[in-house]
Design a protein around this motif. Structure first.
Motif, PDB file in Angstrom:
ATOM      1  N   HIS A   1      38.379  22.760  43.910  1.00 20.93           N
ATOM      2  CA  HIS A   1      38.818  23.158  45.240  1.00 20.93           C
ATOM      3  C   HIS A   1      40.271  22.731  45.442  1.00 20.93           C
ATOM      4  O   HIS A   1      40.690  21.684  44.997  1.00 20.93           O
ATOM      5  CB  HIS A   1      37.921  22.513  46.295  1.00 20.93           C
ATOM      6  N   GLY A   2      41.025  23.549  46.103  1.00 18.41           N
ATOM      7  CA  GLY A   2      42.420  23.212  46.372  1.00 18.41           C
ATOM      8  C   GLY A   2      43.342  24.265  45.785  1.00 18.41           C
ATOM      9  O   GLY A   2      42.974  25.422  45.594  1.00 18.41           O
ATOM     10  N   ARG A   3      44.538  23.864  45.476  1.00 17.60           N
ATOM     11  CA  ARG A   3      45.553  24.774  44.941  1.00 17.60           C
ATOM     12  C   ARG A   3      45.137  25.270  43.548  1.00 17.60           C
ATOM     13  O   ARG A   3      44.685  24.506  42.715  1.00 17.60           O
ATOM     14  CB  ARG A   3      46.885  24.055  44.874  1.00 17.60           C
ATOM     15  N   LEU A   4      45.310  26.567  43.342  1.00 18.60           N
ATOM     16  CA  LEU A   4      44.951  27.163  42.055  1.00 18.60           C
ATOM     17  C   LEU A   4      46.018  26.859  41.011  1.00 18.60           C
ATOM     18  O   LEU A   4      47.207  26.847  41.315  1.00 18.60           O
ATOM     19  CB  LEU A   4      44.805  28.676  42.186  1.00 18.60           C
ATOM     20  N   PRO A   5      45.596  26.637  39.780  1.00 18.06           N
ATOM     21  CA  PRO A   5      46.577  26.459  38.699  1.00 18.06           C
ATOM     22  C   PRO A   5      47.393  27.745  38.521  1.00 18.06           C
ATOM     23  O   PRO A   5      46.890  28.848  38.784  1.00 18.06           O
ATOM     24  CB  PRO A   5      45.717  26.192  37.467  1.00 18.06           C
ATOM     25  N   PRO A   6      48.622  27.629  38.066  1.00 13.57           N
ATOM     26  CA  PRO A   6      49.481  28.824  37.908  1.00 13.57           C
ATOM     27  C   PRO A   6      48.873  29.897  37.017  1.00 13.57           C
ATOM     28  O   PRO A   6      49.055  31.093  37.273  1.00 13.57           O
ATOM     29  CB  PRO A   6      50.768  28.257  37.294  1.00 13.57           C
ATOM     30  N   TRP A   7      48.135  29.528  35.963  1.00 19.09           N
ATOM     31  CA  TRP A   7      47.580  30.536  35.073  1.00 19.09           C
ATOM     32  C   TRP A   7      46.590  31.445  35.783  1.00 19.09           C
ATOM     33  O   TRP A   7      46.454  32.618  35.441  1.00 19.09           O
ATOM     34  CB  TRP A   7      46.939  29.902  33.835  1.00 19.09           C
ATOM     35  N   VAL A   8      45.900  30.919  36.821  1.00 17.12           N
ATOM     36  CA  VAL A   8      44.950  31.745  37.567  1.00 17.12           C
ATOM     37  C   VAL A   8      45.708  32.794  38.377  1.00 17.12           C
ATOM     38  O   VAL A   8      45.334  33.974  38.396  1.00 17.12           O
ATOM     39  CB  VAL A   8      44.040  30.884  38.468  1.00 17.12           C
ATOM     40  N   ASP A   9      46.793  32.384  39.039  1.00 14.45           N
ATOM     41  CA  ASP A   9      47.611  33.340  39.796  1.00 14.45           C
ATOM     42  C   ASP A   9      48.154  34.446  38.902  1.00 14.45           C
ATOM     43  O   ASP A   9      48.098  35.619  39.240  1.00 14.45           O
ATOM     44  CB  ASP A   9      48.778  32.620  40.483  1.00 14.45           C
ATOM     45  N   VAL A  10      48.670  34.077  37.740  1.00 11.59           N
ATOM     46  CA  VAL A  10      49.230  35.069  36.811  1.00 11.59           C
ATOM     47  C   VAL A  10      48.132  36.018  36.342  1.00 11.59           C
ATOM     48  O   VAL A  10      48.313  37.234  36.315  1.00 11.59           O
ATOM     49  CB  VAL A  10      49.901  34.357  35.605  1.00 11.59           C
ATOM     50  N   ALA A  11      46.982  35.466  35.991  1.00 10.42           N
ATOM     51  CA  ALA A  11      45.871  36.295  35.510  1.00 10.42           C
ATOM     52  C   ALA A  11      45.355  37.208  36.616  1.00 10.42           C
ATOM     53  O   ALA A  11      45.039  38.378  36.367  1.00 10.42           O
ATOM     54  CB  ALA A  11      44.748  35.405  34.979  1.00 10.42           C
ATOM     55  N   MET A  12      45.278  36.695  37.852  1.00 10.23           N
ATOM     56  CA  MET A  12      44.801  37.525  38.969  1.00 10.23           C
ATOM     57  C   MET A  12      45.770  38.677  39.231  1.00 10.23           C
ATOM     58  O   MET A  12      45.344  39.793  39.496  1.00 10.23           O
ATOM     59  CB  MET A  12      44.625  36.674  40.241  1.00 10.23           C
ATOM     60  N   ALA A  13      47.046  38.417  39.147  1.00  6.80           N
ATOM     61  CA  ALA A  13      48.040  39.462  39.401  1.00  6.80           C
ATOM     62  C   ALA A  13      48.059  40.512  38.304  1.00  6.80           C
ATOM     63  O   ALA A  13      48.420  41.657  38.538  1.00  6.80           O
ATOM     64  CB  ALA A  13      49.423  38.834  39.564  1.00  6.80           C
ATOM     65  N   SER A  14      47.649  40.145  37.096  1.00  4.97           N
ATOM     66  CA  SER A  14      47.674  41.114  35.999  1.00  4.97           C
ATOM     67  C   SER A  14      46.314  41.758  35.751  1.00  4.97           C
ATOM     68  O   SER A  14      46.152  42.510  34.798  1.00  4.97           O
ATOM     69  CB  SER A  14      48.174  40.435  34.721  1.00  4.97           C
ATOM     70  N   ASP A  15      45.339  41.475  36.605  1.00  3.81           N
ATOM     71  CA  ASP A  15      44.017  42.106  36.534  1.00  3.81           C
ATOM     72  C   ASP A  15      43.312  41.903  35.194  1.00  3.81           C
ATOM     73  O   ASP A  15      42.689  42.821  34.657  1.00  3.81           O
ATOM     74  CB  ASP A  15      44.098  43.609  36.814  1.00  3.81           C
ATOM     75  N   ILE A  16      43.395  40.700  34.631  1.00  5.51           N
ATOM     76  CA  ILE A  16      42.714  40.468  33.358  1.00  5.51           C
ATOM     77  C   ILE A  16      41.558  39.487  33.490  1.00  5.51           C
ATOM     78  O   ILE A  16      40.878  39.216  32.517  1.00  5.51           O
ATOM     79  CB  ILE A  16      43.691  39.985  32.269  1.00  5.51           C
ATOM     80  N   VAL A  17      41.369  38.940  34.685  1.00  4.61           N
ATOM     81  CA  VAL A  17      40.258  38.007  34.900  1.00  4.61           C
ATOM     82  C   VAL A  17      39.465  38.424  36.124  1.00  4.61           C
ATOM     83  O   VAL A  17      39.977  39.089  37.020  1.00  4.61           O
ATOM     84  CB  VAL A  17      40.726  36.535  35.081  1.00  4.61           C
ATOM     85  N   LEU A  18      38.234  38.014  36.127  1.00  2.00           N
ATOM     86  CA  LEU A  18      37.368  38.192  37.284  1.00  2.00           C
ATOM     87  C   LEU A  18      37.289  36.843  37.979  1.00  2.00           C
ATOM     88  O   LEU A  18      36.921  35.846  37.359  1.00  2.00           O
ATOM     89  CB  LEU A  18      35.969  38.637  36.845  1.00  2.00           C
ATOM     90  N   VAL A  19      37.668  36.804  39.240  1.00  2.00           N
ATOM     91  CA  VAL A  19      37.627  35.562  40.013  1.00  2.00           C
ATOM     92  C   VAL A  19      36.505  35.685  41.032  1.00  2.00           C
ATOM     93  O   VAL A  19      36.488  36.612  41.839  1.00  2.00           O
ATOM     94  CB  VAL A  19      38.978  35.297  40.724  1.00  2.00           C
ATOM     95  N   VAL A  20      35.560  34.750  40.959  1.00  2.00           N
ATOM     96  CA  VAL A  20      34.439  34.736  41.891  1.00  2.00           C
ATOM     97  C   VAL A  20      34.681  33.604  42.886  1.00  2.00           C
ATOM     98  O   VAL A  20      34.716  32.433  42.513  1.00  2.00           O
ATOM     99  CB  VAL A  20      33.086  34.532  41.165  1.00  2.00           C
ATOM    100  N   CYS A  21      34.888  33.981  44.128  1.00  5.08           N
ATOM    101  CA  CYS A  21      35.166  33.012  45.195  1.00  5.08           C
ATOM    102  C   CYS A  21      33.854  32.578  45.846  1.00  5.08           C
ATOM    103  O   CYS A  21      32.924  33.379  45.959  1.00  5.08           O
ATOM    104  CB  CYS A  21      36.064  33.636  46.255  1.00  5.08           C
ATOM    105  N   PRO A  22      33.776  31.336  46.316  1.00  5.65           N
ATOM    106  CA  PRO A  22      32.536  30.856  46.925  1.00  5.65           C
ATOM    107  C   PRO A  22      32.235  31.477  48.282  1.00  5.65           C
ATOM    108  O   PRO A  22      31.078  31.579  48.673  1.00  5.65           O
ATOM    109  CB  PRO A  22      32.747  29.347  47.031  1.00  5.65           C
TER     110      PRO A  22
END
Length: 182
Positions: free
Chosen positions: A9-30
């Protein structure tokens, strides 16, 4: 090969932001609020995001249900409960439930539905246990209802999605997951 990364919980690591912006990961939010927060944050940073890859579990289940061609969920829970209660009363009169009682009432049907749903979530259906109140019978009645109505009981959704995903060939992916790497 799929991988799983759990982010505290808290601030996301930079790699998650980069991956989310490039549509290569699935992020499941609580929560839906957390999902909305991340979408706003990405938009404020000028980064578009595929909203189908930033989901909550209920959203992901809905998307996968559609991808796998499963029937819609039953939305009228009252009508469904009344139909299931009538079926349970008939089954009880036929002696199909292990605990014989003088009268069946709708609260017993509702309790069976809640127990079935919980055990379904935990993937514990079908296991033998002492004092089982008739979940095998209830599951059969539920299956009959789904066949008749053409709709899924909410407790059946996750097991049906898992079965559908397991039935796919290794190189196949549901439409929602086709762009995900890993």
């Amino acid at each position: 090969m799929a991988s799983l990364g759990i982010v505290a919980h808290g601030r996301l690591p930079p790699w998650v932001d980069v991956a989310m912006a490039s549509d290569i990961v699935l992020v499941v939010c609580p929560t839906e609020a957390q999902r909305t927060h991340h979408l706003r944050r990405l938009a404020d940073a000028g980064r578009p995001a595929d909203t189908t890859l930033l989901v909550t579990l209920p959203r992901l289940a809905r998307l996968l249900r559609q991808d796998l061609g499963l029937p819609d969920l039953e939305h009228d829970r009252e009508v469904m409960s009344l139909h299931l209660d009538a079926a349970c009363r008939r089954a009880q009169a036929e002696g199909r439930f292990p605990l014989l009682t003088s009268a069946w009432n709708i609260s017993r049907t509702e309790r069976l539905q809640r127990l079935y749903a919980r055990l379904s979530e935990e993937d514990l259906l079908g296991r033998a246990w002492e004092d089982n109140p008739g979940l095998d019978t209830f599951g059969s009645l539920l299956s009959d209802y789904e066949t008749t109505s053409g709709r899924l009981h909410p407790a059946s959704l996750l097991p049906r999605i898992v079965s559908g995903l397991e039935a796919l060939q290794e190189k196949e992916a549901p439409f929602t997951l086709q762009t995900v790497e890993g």
